[in-house]
Design a protein around this motif. Structure first.
Motif: not given
Length: 165
Positions: A10-18, A54-63
């Motif tokens: 779900e998070q990956m689908v939500e973050l896909a456009p960004s 304990s870390t931010n999933f979005k930040a992990w993907l962007f990294t």
């Protein structure tokens, strides 16, 4: 978090456009951006066990995306024939196809003038012309960023002065 609870999906689908927008900002080409996005998703899913809850999933993907882009860029640059002590090899292997025999004289003169630059000016200039960013040149050569910028600027000035005729 694990794949079974669906939160990652779900998070990956939500973050896909960004992620796609960020990929395009890095790659500046739609096809390369799509490839970068897909590579990021594959790497994230295959390395999910390394994600710290304990870390931010979005930040992990962007990294992951940023690192993938940087590593791919460096691989592309290394694949090119990089200059050795002789700039001639570098220039001859990167000579545009539209140059013909009638323009070889001017081209050869440019090569000679580049070769005549002192190594401390020639090497940063060549690296910049090969696509390295100022910061990458500074790190690679162990110089300060301002020093790299100055040397490239002075190299251009020297070449323009020498090639005026």
């Amino acid at each position: 978090m694990n794949m079974r609870d669906g939160k990652i999906d779900e998070q990956m689908v939500e973050l896909a456009p960004s992620l796609k927008r960020y990929a395009y900002s890095l790659a500046s080409d739609a096809d390369d951006a799509e490839d970068l996005f897909q590579e990021t998703c594959c790497r994230a899913l295959s390395n999910l066990d390394k994600f710290d809850l304990s870390t931010n999933f979005k930040a992990w993907l962007f990294t992951i995306m940023k690192n993938t882009f940087i590593n791919d860029y460096r691989k592309r640059v290394r694949r090119k024939v990089l200059f050795g002590e002789q700039v001639q090899e570098y220039v001859m292997n990167n000579k545009p196809a539209e140059y013909g025999p009638e323009s070889d004289f001017g081209y050869g003169e440019i090569v000679r003038q580049i070769n005549s630059l002192e190594p401390e000016f020639r090497i940063p200039f060549q690296m910049h012309e090969d696509g390295y960013k100022y910061q990458e040149i500074a790190e690679e050569l162990g110089l300060k960023l301002g020093t790299v910028k100055s040397r490239i600027h002075f190299s251009r000035q020297k070449l323009m002065d020498r090639l005026q005729d």
